[in-house]
Motif scaffolding. Structure first.
Motif, short mmCIF file in Angstrom:
data_model
loop_
_atom_site.label_atom_id
_atom_site.label_comp_id
_atom_site.label_asym_id
_atom_site.label_seq_id
_atom_site.Cartn_x
_atom_site.Cartn_y
_atom_site.Cartn_z
N ASN B 46 4.46 6.80 2.21
CA ASN B 46 3.96 5.42 2.20
C ASN B 46 4.55 4.60 3.34
OD1 ASN B 46 2.20 5.63 0.05
ND2 ASN B 46 3.72 5.11 -1.46
N ALA B 47 5.81 4.89 3.69
CA ALA B 47 6.43 4.18 4.82
C ALA B 47 5.76 4.60 6.13
CB ALA B 47 7.93 4.47 4.87
N ILE B 48 5.46 5.90 6.25
CA ILE B 48 4.77 6.38 7.46
C ILE B 48 3.39 5.73 7.57
CG2 ILE B 48 3.72 8.42 8.56
CD1 ILE B 48 6.01 10.09 7.28
N MET B 49 2.74 5.57 6.41
CA MET B 49 1.38 5.00 6.40
C MET B 49 1.38 3.47 6.38
SD MET B 49 -0.48 7.58 6.75
CE MET B 49 -2.05 6.76 6.66
N ARG B 50 2.55 2.85 6.57
CA ARG B 50 2.71 1.39 6.63
C ARG B 50 2.29 0.71 5.33
NH1 ARG B 50 5.21 2.01 11.38
NH2 ARG B 50 5.48 -0.23 11.29
N GLN B 51 2.53 1.36 4.22
CA GLN B 51 2.16 0.76 2.93
C GLN B 51 3.32 0.06 2.26
OE1 GLN B 51 -1.21 0.82 1.87
NE2 GLN B 51 -1.26 1.49 3.99
N LEU B 52 4.50 0.14 2.85
CA LEU B 52 5.64 -0.61 2.33
C LEU B 52 6.59 -0.97 3.45
CD1 LEU B 52 7.90 1.84 2.12
CD2 LEU B 52 6.76 2.23 -0.03
N GLU B 53 7.44 -1.94 3.17
CA GLU B 53 8.36 -2.42 4.19
C GLU B 53 9.53 -1.44 4.32
OE1 GLU B 53 9.42 -6.41 3.19
OE2 GLU B 53 7.31 -6.98 3.04
N PHE B 80 -3.43 10.22 -0.25
CA PHE B 80 -2.32 9.66 -1.02
C PHE B 80 -2.18 10.37 -2.36
CE2 PHE B 80 -3.32 6.28 1.95
CZ PHE B 80 -2.06 5.90 2.37
#
Lengths: 268, 283
Positions: B46-53, B80
């Motif tokens: 999710n971090a790689i996919m810019r879905q979280l800070e 996902f």
């Protein structure tokens, strides 16, 4: 075979809006969410309706409510990540701008649906009236209904300024509420906003009520800030308008600021 | 050249931390990501996919995200761990929006894969089974023609026949040597078939990053009836069963004998024993 973007899909902002609506939305919201929204809607409509004979002011109140709801709904969709909107290949800055335009697209869609429903009701009413008149014969007893041509005039300059400011405040509040990730924080914000609106309405209408105290006419009540007479007994009505304009500018600036802060946080 | 470079990537949820992740994924290779439930695989994706800070930096094909957002999001495709579409939508509606958003979408490939996996266009996603939804998400990711493909358990719930087909598609995807695949899964048999590298995570950290041969060929899996002191000295993650003992060892010279069986471990076997005894990770 599906061809490349056509019609409204040519607009990048519309494509973003459509992608927002593909997000999975949690089916069950907390009851608090609905109770506060219904309460807010009830307050705005009833308060404006009971303190104003100006239909435009009621329309503006409903419009402000729709602005708040549409911005909040887009925020709710965007809270559910991953989603196609968050993955869309556009810059973070555009995503922030399109968050605002998506709320406007949704608002437009709601209004179009409402107008379509009203048109259907109107057509049905015409058919029913037509049939009734045909059955009754020459249409005796029909009275000419005249509209309130002074409706807009009743809002006056200050009422109109308030309307615009209030719409911007509601829209911005909806956008800000959409940024909250934690439901409890979002609910606290909505509750605080609604309480602030109620208090602001009462305080804005207070000078009129104080001036007319003792008078038992209908006008002794607190009046809606959407209409002109609310500002009649204010010593400096323009100051009130300036304050509302400042509140609108401040809330819009806050909505943009929170968006930029969110955008910066995603630029690691 | 690396397709994806993660440097000091940190995500802090308070009760869970993704701690200083440093990882480089080579182009033209499939990197398998394994680890126990809750170890941080999905958080990292999710971090790689810019879905979280997050903090730290990620380079996509050598480029940072800031200033290259459009290009990078176009070059990233992901399946996902959960469906990211409204369940009331039908595939024909989704593909219409997808087609408008992604200019490089290969519609021909989309329709052929939909037919191949026998997925109906007119059925709402809520009517799809879990496995069908996984396949649908994979089809959407594959027909994007992206450079970097991130897969978070794409084969869970998928039948063995279609799993085989999916493995072929992923291998076909990587053929041109310019693409990068990160494949997170609990079905390690899939990685045995197609992975070039294996990354193992535990408690928000990467504890192993190696090529598949080093992981499997670097160890031996020993099954024995009795555990001698010599064996015990080199044993990693000893499992006791009613038939005797099973353990991993780095001693490749260990000989088979009466009551002793030795073989090259699968990724799953290596993973299980290394999780039991992390001392064995020092390759």
């Amino acid at each position: 075979m599906i061809k490349k973007p056509e019609g409204l899909y040519k607009l990048e902002s519309y494509r973003y809006f459509r992608s927002v609506l593909t997000a999975p939305v949690k089916r069950r919201q907390q009851p608090f969410f609905y109770v506060t929204l219904y309460f807010f809607a009830g307050f705005l409509i009833m308060y404006t309706f009971s303190t104003s004979s100006c239909p435009v002011s009621i329309i503006m109140a409903v419009f402000a409510l729709l602005c708040f709801s549409s911005a909040l709904t887009i925020g709710e969709y965007l809270r559910n990540s991953p989603s196609l909107a968050t993955l869309m290949p556009i810059s973070e800055r555009k995503k922030l701008i399109y968050r605002f335009t998506s709320s406007l697209y949704l608002l437009l869609r709601i209004i179009l649906y409402a107008l379509a429903i009203l048109a259907i009701i109107f057509i049905i009413a015409i058919i029913v009236v037509g049939i009734t008149m045909a059955v009754e014969g020459d249409g005796g007893g029909a009275e000419e209904v005249s509209g309130d041509s002074s409706a807009i005039v009743l809002m006056g300059k200050y009422g109109a300024i308030f309307s615009v400011a209030f719409v911007i405040i509601c829209f911005s509040a909806g956008i800000i509420a959409g940024y909250f990730k934690k439901t409890s924080n979002k609910n606290r914000f909505i509750l605080g906003f609604i309480l602030a609106v109620i208090l602001a309405f009462i305080f804005t209408g207070l000078p009129y009520a104080i001036h007319h105290r003792g008078d038992l006419s209908v006008d002794t009540r607190i009046v809606s800030p959407f209409i002109e007479s609310c500002y009649d007994n204010m010593p400096v009505p323009w100051l009130c308008s300036i304050m509302w304009c400042l509140a609108a500018a401040g809330s819009l600036a806050a909505a943009i600021y929170f968006g930029i802060r969110k955008m910066k946080a995603s630029e690691y | 050249m690396y397709g994806l470079e993660l440097e000091n990537l940190c995500v802090d949820f308070g009760n869970f931390k993704l701690d200083n992740i440093n990882l480089k994924l080579r182009r033209g290779c499939i990197t398998g990501l394994i680890g126990r439930n809750g170890c941080g695989k999905t958080t990292m994706i999710n971090a790689i996919m810019r879905q979280l800070e997050a903090t730290g930096s990620i380079l996509y094909n050598g480029k940072p995200y800031k200033g290259n957002e459009e290009e990078i999001m176009n070059s990233l495709a992901c399946v996902f761990d959960k469906p990211h579409f409204n369940q009331n939508l039908k595939p024909k509606k989704i593909i219409k929006i997808y087609n408008a958003i992604y200019p490089d979408l290969d519609l021909g490939k989309y329709y052929s894969l939909m037919d191949k996996f026998r997925l109906p266009h007119e059925l709402k996603l809520s009517k799809y089974s879990f496995g069908m939804q996984r396949k649908y998400c994979l089809i959407l990711a594959l027909c994007r023609n992206a450079d970097i493909l991130i897969l978070d358990e794409p084969t869970s719930g998928v039948d063995p026949y279609d799993r085989g087909e999916i493995m072929d598609l992923i291998q076909e995807f990587i053929m041109d040597e310019n693409r990068t695949v990160l494949f997170s899964t609990h079905v390690t048999a899939d990685l045995d078939k197609i992975a070039d590298y294996v990354v193992m995570m535990s408690d928000g950290k990467i504890i192993l990053d190696t090529d598949k041969e080093t992981l499997t060929d670097g160890y031996r899996l020993v099954q024995c009836e009795t555990l001698t002191p010599e064996m015990q000295a080199s044993a990693i993650g000893v499992q006791k069963s009613m038939f005797g003992y099973v353990f991993l060892t780095r001693d490749k010279d260990i000989k088979e004998g009466e009551g002793v069986k030795v073989k090259v471990p699968t990724i799953e076997e290596a993973f299980v024993h290394l999780q039991m005894d992390k001392r064995g990770l020092e390759l």
